[in-house]
Scaffold this motif. Structure first.
Motif, short mmCIF file in Angstrom:
data_model
loop_
_atom_site.label_atom_id
_atom_site.label_comp_id
_atom_site.label_asym_id
_atom_site.label_seq_id
_atom_site.Cartn_x
_atom_site.Cartn_y
_atom_site.Cartn_z
N GLY A 99 0.82 -1.20 0.00
CA GLY A 99 0.00 0.00 0.00
C GLY A 99 0.86 1.25 0.00
N THR A 100 0.25 2.38 -0.41
CA THR A 100 0.99 3.65 -0.48
C THR A 100 1.44 4.11 0.90
OG1 THR A 100 -0.28 4.33 -2.42
CG2 THR A 100 0.90 6.05 -1.24
N ILE A 101 0.57 4.02 1.89
CA ILE A 101 0.92 4.45 3.23
C ILE A 101 1.99 3.55 3.83
CG2 ILE A 101 -0.89 3.09 4.36
CD1 ILE A 101 0.33 6.61 5.38
N GLN A 102 1.96 2.26 3.50
CA GLN A 102 2.98 1.33 3.98
C GLN A 102 4.35 1.66 3.37
OE1 GLN A 102 -0.07 0.42 3.12
NE2 GLN A 102 -0.90 -0.66 4.88
N LEU A 103 4.35 2.00 2.07
CA LEU A 103 5.60 2.39 1.43
C LEU A 103 6.17 3.64 2.07
CD1 LEU A 103 7.78 2.28 -0.75
CD2 LEU A 103 6.19 3.44 -2.31
N ALA A 104 5.32 4.64 2.31
CA ALA A 104 5.78 5.87 2.94
C ALA A 104 6.32 5.59 4.35
CB ALA A 104 4.64 6.88 3.00
N ALA A 105 5.65 4.69 5.09
CA ALA A 105 6.07 4.38 6.45
C ALA A 105 7.44 3.71 6.46
CB ALA A 105 5.04 3.47 7.12
N VAL A 106 7.63 2.71 5.60
CA VAL A 106 8.92 2.01 5.53
C VAL A 106 10.00 2.96 5.06
CG1 VAL A 106 10.20 0.15 4.41
CG2 VAL A 106 7.88 -0.26 5.21
N SER A 107 9.68 3.82 4.09
CA SER A 107 10.66 4.77 3.57
C SER A 107 11.12 5.73 4.65
CB SER A 107 10.06 5.56 2.40
OG SER A 107 9.68 4.71 1.34
N ILE A 108 10.16 6.26 5.42
CA ILE A 108 10.50 7.19 6.49
C ILE A 108 11.31 6.49 7.58
CG2 ILE A 108 9.54 8.53 8.39
CD1 ILE A 108 9.41 10.01 5.80
N GLU A 109 10.89 5.28 7.96
CA GLU A 109 11.63 4.56 9.01
C GLU A 109 13.05 4.24 8.54
OE1 GLU A 109 13.41 1.62 11.45
OE2 GLU A 109 12.89 1.32 9.34
N ASN A 110 13.18 3.73 7.30
CA ASN A 110 14.50 3.40 6.78
C ASN A 110 15.38 4.62 6.64
OD1 ASN A 110 14.29 0.62 6.58
ND2 ASN A 110 13.54 0.65 4.47
N SER A 111 14.81 5.73 6.18
CA SER A 111 15.60 6.91 5.88
C SER A 111 15.84 7.80 7.09
CB SER A 111 14.90 7.74 4.78
OG SER A 111 14.72 6.97 3.61
N VAL A 112 14.87 7.88 8.00
CA VAL A 112 14.97 8.81 9.12
C VAL A 112 15.41 8.10 10.40
CG1 VAL A 112 13.74 10.51 10.52
CG2 VAL A 112 13.22 10.27 8.08
N ILE A 113 14.60 7.16 10.89
CA ILE A 113 14.91 6.51 12.17
C ILE A 113 16.10 5.55 12.02
CG2 ILE A 113 14.01 5.17 14.09
CD1 ILE A 113 12.69 7.91 13.67
N ALA A 114 15.95 4.53 11.18
CA ALA A 114 17.05 3.60 10.96
C ALA A 114 18.22 4.29 10.27
CB ALA A 114 16.57 2.41 10.12
N GLY A 115 17.91 5.27 9.40
CA GLY A 115 18.98 6.00 8.73
C GLY A 115 19.84 6.77 9.71
N PHE A 116 19.21 7.36 10.72
CA PHE A 116 19.94 8.06 11.78
C PHE A 116 20.86 7.09 12.52
CE2 PHE A 116 20.20 9.23 16.27
CZ PHE A 116 20.69 10.52 16.19
N ALA A 117 20.31 5.95 12.93
CA ALA A 117 21.11 4.95 13.65
C ALA A 117 22.20 4.36 12.77
CB ALA A 117 20.20 3.84 14.18
N PHE A 118 21.85 4.08 11.51
CA PHE A 118 22.82 3.52 10.57
C PHE A 118 24.01 4.46 10.42
CE2 PHE A 118 24.63 2.75 6.40
CZ PHE A 118 24.57 1.38 6.25
N GLY A 119 23.72 5.76 10.29
CA GLY A 119 24.80 6.73 10.13
C GLY A 119 25.70 6.79 11.35
N VAL A 120 25.11 6.79 12.54
CA VAL A 120 25.91 6.82 13.76
C VAL A 120 26.78 5.58 13.87
CG1 VAL A 120 25.81 6.80 16.28
CG2 VAL A 120 24.29 8.29 14.99
N MET A 121 26.17 4.40 13.67
CA MET A 121 26.90 3.15 13.82
C MET A 121 27.99 2.97 12.76
SD MET A 121 25.81 1.71 16.49
CE MET A 121 24.44 1.50 17.60
N LEU A 122 27.64 3.25 11.50
CA LEU A 122 28.62 3.12 10.43
C LEU A 122 29.76 4.12 10.64
CD1 LEU A 122 29.58 2.00 7.71
CD2 LEU A 122 28.12 3.68 6.59
N GLY A 123 29.41 5.34 11.05
CA GLY A 123 30.44 6.34 11.27
C GLY A 123 31.38 5.97 12.39
N MET A 124 30.84 5.54 13.53
CA MET A 124 31.69 5.16 14.65
C MET A 124 32.52 3.91 14.32
SD MET A 124 29.27 5.96 17.97
CE MET A 124 30.67 6.04 19.08
#
Length: 524
Positions: A99-124
């Motif tokens: 669904g469209t809302i599901q795509l937006a939700a996964v995109s936001i989580e991957n890019s914002v929440i997990a993306g934030f954590a991914f950046g911190v972990m990969l950087g460190m």
């Protein structure tokens, strides 16, 4: 900044002249006999360093030798990066068909929440690229395992702190202006993805540990198996059995933990020799110095990754937010895949530079940078051309919404230009990591991305009402400026001084008392 020499280093291919050690005038080639030294650093190049290139024949020979070394590292690193990135992208693709809302939700989580954590972990975790790479080049193999364990301690502690953005994702997303529906679905998905956070904490130190030893083929094999299993299970749970986002979360967490456990089994089996001799209490020593270098690495890479995250967040404020977020998310997904190719070169050149500096080969390190930059730029041009020729048929693979498909089609030319720019930038960042310039590059990223690129995007996107394209123009402007600054940094670098700094860094981390008394700055 200590690593950036104000004097200009001798050109790599200059054929004649005499070198003045005191004023560093441009009178001689960098590729000269191996018994030279520099009074400012008391550094003597190793006799195995690349020798003077006197003509086209020598250039072709050395180009061939260095290209083989580069591709030996880059090819499996690219494959590994693409596979691991595709794990999240596959979940996003299947979410688009839920669904469209599901795509937006996964995109936001991957890019914002997990993306934030991914950046911190990969950087460190990237601090290990400097330390493990230079220690391996200096043949201090026993230090690698201790470095990895220290990184595990630091990253696992960091993961405990990063749980809170996952738990409170819904109110955080609402606070920054996301719609209520997107925030609700993305927040729910974020809570389910907490196990992935701790997989990050173990995975990135493991990868840097293996990369420093050029043990990348096993990483590629594990990533390939993980991606195949992830794709099949995602289709089964999300589409066939109708579990939707619940199924996506279960499979995504499982795939990342499979990668971590498989890599640990490989390391513990004794295949890394002296680099892994078991767990040690030394992992808890010198943690503060290690934290400082890890923090500098995290800031450098996070500022780059959050720049792309900001693009998706800003799109949430545009008219018809769901379509805008979905379209930019799809483009970022494509750019992410191509970025993984550049990230392979990032890993390869980081290993090459750190290994050669640690071994006392400044001329070889410089030549590696030249070859990697040319190769990655050509790869970016090729990928952008492929994208332009396929712009009519790839959007439906990501969404069934025709309006989303049309916006993606219109953004494709700018996406192609972005791919070209972003093909060179990670390679130059890899040079910075290999040499230990993380803190300096962090300042460059702040200026280019956040003081230049984002304001331009906001002005074009909102004040001039250009919309998604305006935001993208701003992002591209920031990336272009940052790449130009990195090019100037590399051109001005005194590689002989970098090799001397690498030697001092290894002495300090290896317990050399004199180096500790002198207090060399590891994050310079």
């Amino acid at each position: 900044m200590e690593t950036m020499a104000k004097d200009t280093e001798v050109p790599l291919l200059t054929p004649i002249g005499n070198y003045n050690e005191d004023d560093h005038e441009l009178h001689s080639p960098i590729l000269k006999p191996s018994n030279w030294s520099f009074t400012h650093s008391s550094f003597k190049a190793d006799e195995d360093d690349i020798q003077q290139i006197r003509g086209v024949k020598d250039l072709i020979r050395e180009f061939s030798v260095e290209s083989k070394k580069l591709w030996y590292l880059a090819a499996p690193a690219i494959f590994t990066s693409v596979c691991q990135y595709s794990i999240g992208a596959v979940t996003q693709v299947f979410a688009g068909h839920v669904g469209t809302i599901q795509l937006a939700a996964v995109s936001i989580e991957n890019s914002v929440i997990a993306g934030f954590a991914f950046g911190v972990m990969l950087g460190m975790g990237s601090a290990l690229e400097t330390l493990c790479g230079q220690a391996f080049g200096a043949k201090q193999l026993e230090m690698l395992g201790t470095y990895m364990q220290r990184s595990w301690v630091i990253l696992t502690t960091t993961a405990l702190v990063l749980i809170f953005p996952y738990i409170f994702a819904t109110p955080l997303l609402k606070f920054i202006g996301q719609t209520a529906d997107i925030s609700k679905w993305a927040g729910m998905f974020a809570v389910w993805m907490i196990p992935q956070l701790f997989a990050y904490a173990l995975n990135f130190p493991i990868q840097k540990f293996l990369q420093a030893q050029s043990k990348i083929m096993v990483m590629a094999a594990i990533a390939a198996i993980g991606l195949i299993g992830h794709t099949l299970l995602s289709w089964l749970l999300m589409i066939k059995l109708g579990w939707g986002l619940v199924g996506g979360a279960v499979v995504l967490n499982g795939s990342w933990w499979f990668i971590v456990v498989a890599q640990l089994v490989y390391i513990f089996s004794g295949t890394c020799g002296q680099a892994w001799s078991g767990f040690s209490l030394k992992a808890f020593q010198n943690l503060w110095d290690f934290v400082k270098l890890s923090f500098a690495s995290a800031v450098m890479l996070c500022l780059e990754m959050w720049y792309f995250m900001a693009l998706i967040l800003v799109a949430g404020y545009l008219k018809n937010a769901e379509v805008a977020v979905d379209a930019i998310s799809i483009c970022m997904n494509i750019e992410g895949w191509t970025f993984m190719v550049a990230l392979g070169f990032n890993a390869a050149i980081s290993v090459r530079v750190s290994n050669e500096l640690g071994a006392g080969h400044p001329r070889t390190a410089k030549f590696s940078v030249i070859i990697a930059s040319i190769t990655s730029l050509l790869a970016g041009v090729f990928l952008s051309l492929v994208l332009l020729f396929s712009r009519s048929w790839y959007p439906p693979l990501f969404s069934n919404n025709e309006e989303v498909q049309q916006v993606v089609y219109e953004l494709t030319p700018m996406l192609a230009v972005t791919i070209i720019v972003s093909s060179l930038q990670p390679t130059l960042s890899g040079v910075a990591i290999g040499a230990g310039w993380q803190a300096y590059v962090a300042y460059v990223n702040i200026a280019c991305y956040y003081l230049f690129g984002i304001p331009i995007g906001l002005i074009l996107g909102f004040l001039l009402d250009i919309g998604v394209k305006g935001i993208w123009y701003g992002m591209l402007a920031g990336m272009t400026l940052q790449t130009g600054v990195l090019i100037m940094m590399v051109l001005r670098t005194n590689w002989n001084k970098e090799a001397s700094l690498a030697r001092d860094r290894i002495k300090r981390w290896g317990g050399d008392s004199e180096a500790k008394e002198n207090g060399e700055n590891l994050v310079s």
